[in-house]
Design an enzyme around this catalytic site. Structure first.
Site, PDB file in Angstrom:
ATOM      1  CG  ASP A  11      48.310  41.803  42.910  1.00  0.00           C
ATOM      2  OD1 ASP A  11      48.889  41.033  43.698  1.00  0.00           O
ATOM      3  OD2 ASP A  11      47.478  42.649  43.284  1.00  0.00           O
ATOM      4  CE1 TYR A 232      38.981  47.560  40.601  1.00  0.00           C
ATOM      5  CE2 TYR A 232      38.929  46.584  42.793  1.00  0.00           C
ATOM      6  CZ  TYR A 232      39.538  47.392  41.855  1.00  0.00           C
ATOM      7  OH  TYR A 232      40.710  48.019  42.165  1.00  0.00           O
ATOM      8  CE  LYS A 235      40.433  51.460  38.023  1.00  0.00           C
ATOM      9  NZ  LYS A 235      39.567  51.678  36.866  1.00  0.00           N
TER      10      LYS A 235
END
Length: 375
Positions: A11, A232, A235
């Site tokens: 990403d 974080y 995902k």
């Protein structure tokens, strides 16, 4: 000569939020590989699912090749520069290091690659997921290679009847175990049912497989970005390469594992459970609650280092029912808002804002035995 299939994804920016990869970014990645990969790879294809750019390459450098990994890294860096110029959200999000260090392990991009002895006909499917974690592949890979209700070839195909060997990684303790099916079936299920900790990494044929003995036939990307970055950052949005036919699950048996939209972890802010929806690549954009989580399947045939395809395998009304059920499950579970089991349990929220909330509130907790009156 053995041939290697390397599928690498990242990403590096999307629009308008975490929805879809910009075509200008995809074009830049493709141009870079065409310009710099001529003496390294024999063929490649580009794809995308949600906000993840995906590259499938064929070469003879073996797995973990510094040259191949650097090619992908630099292609993603080039795409990131375009994403930054366009102001795309999360530009370079999965590129966790400043410079390439010989291997993509721990650097952010997901890698699923296998070195194989090419068969006369070498069909395989690349599965790409968005808004979920590597353990989301545990159920369908198990169904493909160990569940006769999904894969009747395990019962009626002599080459498959001896079963398969599973390589399972403990991604928390950084250790691996090999389990055979059907011999270790219950032990395998005991582990991979805990999908946040135990993740299927590879599947192999056994020596008894008369058509393809002792070969790697499936591989899944397994890096957990939260464990790499210490916070974080999204995902992992895993990918898998699955070989099919001739002593292996047929194409239809492999795809059948996704006809049931089972629940996976991820979705909005990586913090919710939701149904995995099988979709065509044209429908692989994340919208409702940044999802729901989706999977795309692209089918190829490899011959002498060249790829034929892809065929967009879920671009088929046969999967309309699975998509409809996924939509109904989305309606159902979304009504729970921030409550479990829609929201993930605390141990899976470790790298979100929840620890910050708990730190803020820690001095306001009182001993139940001493304080019985609300203040």
């Amino acid at each position: 000569m053995k041939v290697t299939i390397s599928h690498i994804k990242a990403d590096i920016g999307s629009l308008p939020g975490h929805s879809i990869v910009d075509e200008k970014v995809m074009s830049k990645i493709q141009d870079y590989i065409e310009d710099h990969g001529k003496n390294l790879i024999s063929d490649f294809r580009m794809a995308h699912v949600g906000d993840d750019a995906q590259i499938t390459m064929v070469h003879t450098k073996g797995i973990d090749s510094p040259e191949i990994h650097e090619l992908a890294w630099n292609a993603f860096k080039a795409g990131t520069e375009v994403a930054k110029k366009l102001g795309l959200y999360g530009a370079g999000q999965d590129l966790l290091k400043d410079s390439f260090s010989g291997n993509l392990k721990g650097m952010g991009p997901g890698v699923a690659e296998m070195e194989i002895n090419e068969r006369p006909s070498e069909p395989f499917i690349v599965y790409m997921m968005d808004k979920t974690e590597p353990g989301a592949f545990n159920l369908p890979i198990y169904k493909m290679f160990a569940d006769p209700f999904n894969t009747p070839g395990l019962v009626i195909d002599e080459a498959m009847h001896s079963g398969f060997r599973f390589e399972v990684w403990d991604v928390i303790e950084h250790r691996a175990i090999f389990l055979d099916t059907p011999e270790d079936l219950y032990d395998l299920l005991a582990l991979i049912g805990s999908k946040e900790k135990y993740v299927i990494k590879r599947v192999y044929t056994k020596k008894a497989n008369k058509k393809l003995p002792e070969e790697n036939v499936a591989v899944i990307s397994t890096d957990k970005l939260s464990l790499i970055a210490g916070k974080y950052v999204g995902k992992d949005d895993p990918a898998a390469v699955v070989r099919i036919q001739s002593g292996l699950p047929a194409a239809g048996e492999s795809l059948e594992a996704f006809a049931f939209p089972y629940l996976v972890s991820g979705w909005m802010r990586g913090s919710f459970n939701g149904p995995l929806m099988p979709v065509a690549m044209k429908d692989a954009k994340m919208t409702r609650f940044d999802g729901p989580p989706r999977v795309v399947a692209l089918g190829y045939v490899l011959k002498s280092g060249k790829l034929e395809g892809p065929v967009d395998m879920f671009d088929d009304p046969a999967f309309d029912y699975a998509r409809r059920v996924a939509g109904e499950l989305t309606d159902h579970i979304r009504r729970m808002g921030p409550f479990e089991p829609h929201r993930l349990p605390d141990q899976e929220m470790e790298y979100t804002t929840l620890p910050i909330v708990m730190e803020k509130l820690k001095d306001r907790f009182v001993d139940i035995e001493k304080e019985t009156v609300a203040k």
